[in-house]
Design a protein around this motif. Structure first.
Motif: not given
Length: 671
Positions: A481-492
């Motif tokens: 998978p790939t991941a895009t993260a903020t400080d408190r969330t991540a979308t895979l």
């Protein structure tokens, strides 16, 4: 299929309940090892376990040596050998200023590679060569002869050309800077790929934590790696690292193997930051400074190879097949010839009083590589394994044929251990094939033992080869998978696989996993993560019958620093000399109220970093935790104001920057 986004809160209680069960220790066990087949690591390629060949070695390419390498499971052979690469001219088989043994030309080398069943890693001459000479070599190898050589390095340790003060590598170019090297690497890559677009070209980097990593020479835009990756990154396919960890004892040498995962992670971060794309990583030279041909060298080899491969390094090459005698000592009760070679050169000391074993007798590291090749065969996937005893290192792979392998490296020179093994996500049969190599052994011993418990000798390598209780065929493993993260969330996100499967999302925590949730879609969002924290996540596919796939390759991501905070911190490396540096910490009050009296705290990510002294504040370190308390003159930080405190730090491994800074207990934004 329409993607369905799932969201999940991850409180500590749920994470604990979803973790893999603890090991069920066997009565009388000294060590507990947990193997988690759900926690997938990296796959093993077809060039993973390699060695170096040198043109001054008269045994290069001989049938006896090729057969020995084949017997050890060696998959890759590097040519023409270290610094000789930068003086070697392949067409006339000469190395002006060096010795070339008879019968070591490129065709002889390739004949040995083919007999051994491996493939070549060829180093083109950068120091005294040209792009045209390298391109002609590619043409000869792959067009005229059909050898199919895939991997081509551009030069050897070019940072040793005198640019940083030390000079051992031939380099006739007037510009010896990293920019000079990187610009010529582009020319080499373009010329070589014009001949065969299918080859992969590698450029030399400095190894994180090893000299001259981190040093910026006068006139350079940055350290070697930053410049080389920024300039040559778009034109290369992999990077080249060398590692000869220092250590004056067995314990010190073996502890250095623990640096491997951090080295690889830092290299990947540098590649992502400066090249802007993914590049392969090859450690094309590896050896030790202590116990080179006795058991410390063997234990280091097995542990380091497994750690590097589990973390995604596609090729590791031991230096060297033959090398010759050095300073003879006794190590762990056995004669150590200070020989970098896997095989004996059969030579004697200058006074004739000490002689090596017969020519081509395997030394201990040879058996370590043979053991590692049984653990990590092409097509296998490393999975997480953890030991309760730091003296016993554990590595595991899920085999392409459905089996499982576990390698245990007992670094204790005095004590045997009884190891209890617990398995998650895999049900082994009761019996196992057990391979072992102990201190002073001249071969690998094979016996039948139990899958749940094994006794390991002092200073030994033990590998268990297991079969499942029943053959199970599940869905194909999902893609990474790939991941895009903020400080408190991540979308895979991941590509769709077979219809009708659910994807389980597993977060790795050591050798345990926490299932974050599941979805039939191709994306998943998780909330309530901790800022400035690194996460490793796998996917597992499950079909309607409940059968599960292998774990996907992992994705690793780090959440951002807090999006909002009342403080911000910037740590700067001002001047670096390879094992220490002068640094500054800038602390900014981003809140609306003055800060009256302050203490900044952070943890070094490793045990080999420390603050030696500091100024403009009171600096203390306890364990890995550093505290920086205000001085009288900077006690108050007004809103919008920045104060600076300086320090001198030292390190003897990769210099990993801290991730989390707190000011009076508040998590600060990192700039």
């Amino acid at each position: 299929m329409t993607p369905r986004r799932a969201a999940l809160l991850v409180p500590a209680l749920a994470a604990a309940l979803l973790a893999a069960p603890p090991s069920q220790a066997q009565p009388g066990a000294d060590v507990e090892v947990t193997v988690n087949a759900r926690a997938g690591l990296e796959a093993v390629g077809d060039a993973a376990i390699g060695v170096n060949h040198a043109i001054w070695d008269s045994q290069l390419g001989t049938p006896e040596v090729a057969d020995l390498l084949r017997g050890a499971g060696i998959q890759a052979m590097r040519y023409p050998g270290g610094s000789y690469s930068d003086i070697y001219h392949w067409r006339d088989h000469t190395a002006p200023g060096g010795y070339v043994a008879p019968g070591t030309d490129f065709d002889t080398f390739m004949a040995g590679v083919r007999r051994a069943g491996g493939q070549a890693m060829v180093t083109a001459n950068y120091g005294t060569g040209t792009p045209e000479e390298a391109a002609a070599w590619v043409r000869y190898a792959n067009v005229e002869k059909g050898y199919g050589v895939q991997y081509w390095e551009i030069g050897n340790e070019l940072y040793g050309n005198g640019h940083y003060g030390a000079e051992w590598e031939a380099d006739e170019h007037p510009d010896k800077s990293p920019a000079g090297y990187a610009n010529l690497v582009k020319e080499y890559a373009l010329a070589m790929k014009a001949v065969d677009p299918g080859i992969q070209v590698g450029a030399v980097l400095t190894t994180p934590g090893e000299w001259p990593d981190g040093i910026t020479a006068a006139g350079d835009a940055g350290p070697w790696n930053e410049v080389v990756l920024s300039v040559a990154g778009p034109h290369i396919d992999f990077v080249i690292l060398h590692w000869y960890p220092a250590g004056g004892s067995g314990a010190a040498t073996l502890a250095r193997a623990d640096h491997a995962p951090v080295m690889v992670r830092m290299a990947r971060e540098q590649i992502a930051r400066h090249a802007g794309k993914d590049l392969g990583i090859a450690f094309t030279e590896l050896n030790t400074t202590y116990g080179r041909n006795t058991q410390p060298g063997a234990l280091f080899a097995a542990d380091a190879y497994a750690s590097l491969l589990a973390n995604g390094v596609f090729n590791v090459d031991w230096w060297n097949v033959h090398n010759g005698m050095g300073n003879v000592t006794t190590v762990a009760g056995h004669t150590d010839y200070d020989d970098f070679g896997l095989l004996s050169s059969g030579n004697c000391s200058a006074d004739g009083t000490v002689c090596q074993p017969a020519l081509n007798t395997p030394f201990a590291p040879y058996h370590a590589l043979a053991m590692t090749s049984r653990l990590a065969e092409p097509g296998d996937q490393f999975v997480a394994a953890a030991s309760s005893d730091p003296m016993v290192k554990a590595h595991a792979t899920r085999k392409a044929d459905g089996g499982l392998a576990v390698m245990l490296v007992n670094r204790d020179p005095e004590n045997a251990k009884t190891v209890a093994l617990d398995y998650a996500g895999y049900s082994p049969a009761a019996s196992a094939e057990v391979l072992s190599h102990g201190n002073g052994d001249t071969a690998i011993t094979t016996t039948t033992g139990a899958s749940a418990s094994v006794a390991v000798e002092p200073y030994s390598i033990t590998t268990l080869l297991l079969r499942p209780t029943a053959e199970v065929t599940g869905p194909a493993a999902p893609a990474r998978p790939t991941a895009t993260a903020t400080d408190r969330t991540a979308t895979l996100t991941w590509p769709a696989a077979a219809p009708g499967v659910k994807y389980e999302i597993h977060r790795q925590s050591g050798a345990h996993t926490e299932q974050w949730g599941e979805t039939t879609g191709t994306s998943f969002t998780v909330h309530n993560l901790t800022p400035s924290t690194r996460y490793t996540v796998n996917l597992i596919a499950r079909d309607g019958a409940g059968k599960v796939s292998w774990a996907s390759p992992p994705v690793e991501f780090t959440t951002a620093t807090p999006a909002t905070s009342t403080c911000a911190v910037r740590l700067t490396d001002v001047t670096n000399w390879g094992n220490g540096y002068v640094g500054n910490v800038d602390i900014t009050n981003t809140g609306t109220r003055p800060v009256d009296s302050w203490t900044l705290a952070f943890d070094w990510p490793t045990g080999w970093q420390r603050v030696d002294s500091g100024w403009n504040a009171t600096w203390t370190q306890t364990g890995a935790t550093v505290r920086v308390a205000n001085a009288d003159g900077n006690r108050v930080i007004a809103p919008g104001e920045t104060v600076t405190a300086g320090f001198v730090a030292s390190y003897h491994g990769p210099n990993v920057p801290p991730r989390v800074f707190t000011l009076n207990g508040t998590h600060c934004t990192t700039r």
